[in-house]
Design a protein around this motif. Structure first.
Motif, PDB file in Angstrom:
ATOM      1  N   ARG A  28       0.835  -1.199   0.000  1.00 60.75           N
ATOM      2  CA  ARG A  28       0.000   0.000   0.000  1.00 60.75           C
ATOM      3  C   ARG A  28       0.865   1.242   0.000  1.00 60.75           C
ATOM      4  N   THR A  29       0.474   2.242  -0.757  1.00 60.03           N
ATOM      5  CA  THR A  29       1.276   3.461  -0.871  1.00 60.03           C
ATOM      6  C   THR A  29       0.540   4.695  -0.383  1.00 60.03           C
ATOM      7  N   GLU A  30      -0.648   4.509   0.204  1.00 56.13           N
ATOM      8  CA  GLU A  30      -1.405   5.651   0.707  1.00 56.13           C
ATOM      9  C   GLU A  30      -1.849   5.376   2.138  1.00 56.13           C
ATOM     10  N   VAL A  42      -3.421   2.813   9.107  1.00 56.98           N
ATOM     11  CA  VAL A  42      -3.137   1.594   8.347  1.00 56.98           C
ATOM     12  C   VAL A  42      -2.035   0.815   9.060  1.00 56.98           C
ATOM     13  N   GLU A  44       1.167  -3.457   6.187  1.00 55.28           N
ATOM     14  CA  GLU A  44       0.485  -3.386   4.894  1.00 55.28           C
ATOM     15  C   GLU A  44       1.058  -2.293   4.000  1.00 55.28           C
ATOM     16  N   LEU A  45       1.898  -1.421   4.569  1.00 52.31           N
ATOM     17  CA  LEU A  45       2.389  -0.261   3.820  1.00 52.31           C
ATOM     18  C   LEU A  45       3.738  -0.535   3.163  1.00 52.31           C
TER      19      LEU A  45
END
Length: 562
Positions: free
Chosen positions: A325-327, A391, A395-396
């Protein structure tokens, strides 16, 4: 894909330079062929020109001999150039691979200290690349022996068979020492790596060692490690010396046997004078490829030892397994029921635009918290949840985590360059943002005190600056980065009280729009925090403003008030 081992790494090194390796090896083999043909041609000259008194034939044969010398010279110079280029390029590629692996943001589990990794990236990379040289020398030596044996078989079959049978036996005997060479080289390299690592650690902590009066003990520890490295190196050198000595003695003895046998059959009239000269010359020349085989064995043994250490670094498992994930959903961080090292069910939340102070009675709690916030702990190594912007960290993507959360450690790392280089750290930032960060960190006097200002030179680790100056430049760099979440760990321990007050006001001013976590016992910094959390026994035991806690909690008051 098969796991990279030392042997596979060496084969890969040969494969990715196969063009230059093949060209260089062919030319070096050509050099050895020409060297072997020199005594043969001299023998032919004696029989066909000198013995017959044919002057024109002598002239032509001498010219042919000169051409042969020219050919062997060109082959050697061009061939070795190709091989040296291939070897140096491979060493460079291996160094780059090690550096890329070490700088991988996911981390690595090599079990090596910084000095040992440095040893691998330099000495081991160079020695592993020597496989190019070792293979080419071995090939050239075998070709030279094959040509010599063919020539001797042409002159006299029993004499040729002596060489054909004797050389492989000699080479096989020498290879029995190869495993010992590899073991001794490995031990020497590992010992040197440990000593280098110790030296690196001591240089980094020399000021602290002097401060506590432990420099003599540290020097004795290094002395003992260095003596161990010396012993390992001497054992390796002794083994190499014995190996070369045996190689030289064996080749000399072999030469004597071949020359003696050739002299006996010449007296019996089975070969001519020219053939005798050629045989004696070839027998003497055979010592050279045998020596080359010995050298090739040494190089390959060292290359195998170094390649194994390189493979250990290059295949080391990553510490982290980041997500994709990038946000993030929002600003801020949160720890929910986290257990890690001394932390036990820690709940901590830092909201958007909030400044929170953390006072830990046990420094181990602070260290564990900073590791978690820096994203340096795999999800499998802690319990609970660590969230960035709502988050889970796992997951990032790592770049997203590092862009959102910046942890500025207490030990400031400055690199060689200028103050501007250190403040920008390779990024493009507006000049006014840098100026504001410098002022907030109370570092403007550092720039004003030098005529070069931002272009003032800085040595490695900032040794030309005082401790307080280094700390303020590091703080200014962190503030200039302007992350959504900034974690500062004791950023004012090396400054005076007045400067500390200025820094506290500066942090509150430039970080009013973002989230800031202050892990500190400084009353000036805690006073500008919206709230303060007290860590005791690995969990939050008290919360409130600095003024309220200082008034109501005697233990807190004793820990932070000066």
């Amino acid at each position: 894909m098969r796991e990279l081992t030392g042997g596979r790494l060496l084969r890969r090194s040969l494969a990715r330079h196969r063009g230059r390796l093949l060209g260089g090896a062919v030319l070096v083999c050509g050099h050895q062929v020409a060297e072997a043909l020199v005594p043969v041609m001299i023998g032919v000259i004696i029989d066909r020109a000198v013995g017959t008194g044919d002057l024109p034939a002598l002239v032509w044969w001498v010219l042919a001999l000169c051409a042969l010398f020219g050919a062997l010279t060109v082959c050697w110079r061009v061939g070795t150039r190709h091989l040296v280029v291939a070897e140096q390029r491979e060493a460079h590629q291996l160094r780059v691979e090690v550096v890329e692996r070490v700088l991988d943001p996911r981390g690595h589990r090599t079990g090596m200290r910084a000095g040992e990794v440095l040893q691998v990236a330099t000495s081991d990379a160079e020695r592993s690349a020597e496989v190019v040289h070792g293979v080419s020398l071995g090939a050239a030596a075998l070709v030279a022996l094959a040509v010599s044996a063919t020539a001797l078989l042409t002159v006299d079959v029993p004499l040729g068979l002596t060489v054909v049978v004797g050389v492989p036996v000699l080479v096989a005997g020498l290879q029995l020492l190869s495993p010992l060479l590899t073991r001794r080289s490995t031990a020497a390299q590992e010992s040197a790596g440990e000593t280098t690592a110790l030296a690196t650690d001591l240089v980094r902590g020399v000021r602290a060692l002097r401060g506590i009066g432990a420099q003599d003990n540290a020097a004795e520890t290094y002395r003992a490690s260095s003596r161990g490295t010396l012993r390992a190196s001497l054992r390796a050198a002794t083994t190499n010396g014995v190996y070369l000595g045996i190689t030289t003695a064996a080749s000399g003895l072999f030469l004597a046997v071949v020359a003696g046998f050739a002299g006996w059959i010449a007296l019996a009239g089975r070969i001519t004078v020219g053939e005798l000269v050629a045989v004696v010359g070839l027998a003497q020349f055979v010592a050279e490829p045998v020596r080359l085989l010995g050298t090739a064995g040494q190089l390959l043994a060292r290359a195998r030892a170094s390649a194994a250490r390189l493979a250990r670094v290059l295949t080391a498992p990553a510490v982290l397994s980041p997500g994709t994930r990038t946000e993030v959903l929002a600003a801020g961080v949160a720890l929910r029921g986290v257990g890690y090292r001394t932390l036990d069910g820690l709940d901590l939340e830092l909201g958007p635009g909030e400044t929170v102070g953390v006072v830990a009675y046990d420094q181990r709690d602070s260290d564990a918290l900073l590791e978690l916030l820096a994203g340096a702990v795999p999800a499998t190594d802690h319990t609970g949840r660590v969230e960035v912007g709502g988050v889970p960290v796992g997951e990032l993507d790592l770049d997203t985590v590092r862009a959102a959360v910046l942890v500025e450690q207490h030990d400031v790392a400055l690199f060689e360059g200028t103050l501007r280089d250190n403040l920008l750290a390779g990024a493009e930032r507006p000049p006014e943002a840098v100026t504001a960060a410098v002022a907030a960190a109370a570092a403007d006097d550092i720039l004003a005190a030098h005529p070069d200002g931002l272009d003032r030179s800085v040595t490695d680790r900032g040794t030309t600056l005082s401790g307080g100056q280094r700390q303020r430049i590091g703080l200014a760099r962190a503030l200039a980065a302007d992350p959504s979440v900034l974690v500062l760990y004791e950023p004012t321990t090396a400054v005076d009280t007045v400067t500390e007050e200025r820094i506290a006001e500066g942090i509150a001013r430039v970080r009013a729009h973002a989230s800031t976590l202050l892990v500190t016992a400084s009353p000036a910094l805690l006073a500008v925090a919206d709230r303060v959390l007290v860590l005791d026994g690995g969990r939050v035991t008290a919360s409130g403003t600095h003024a309220d806690l200082a008034q109501s909690d005697p233990r807190y008051r004793a820990a932070v008030l000066r």
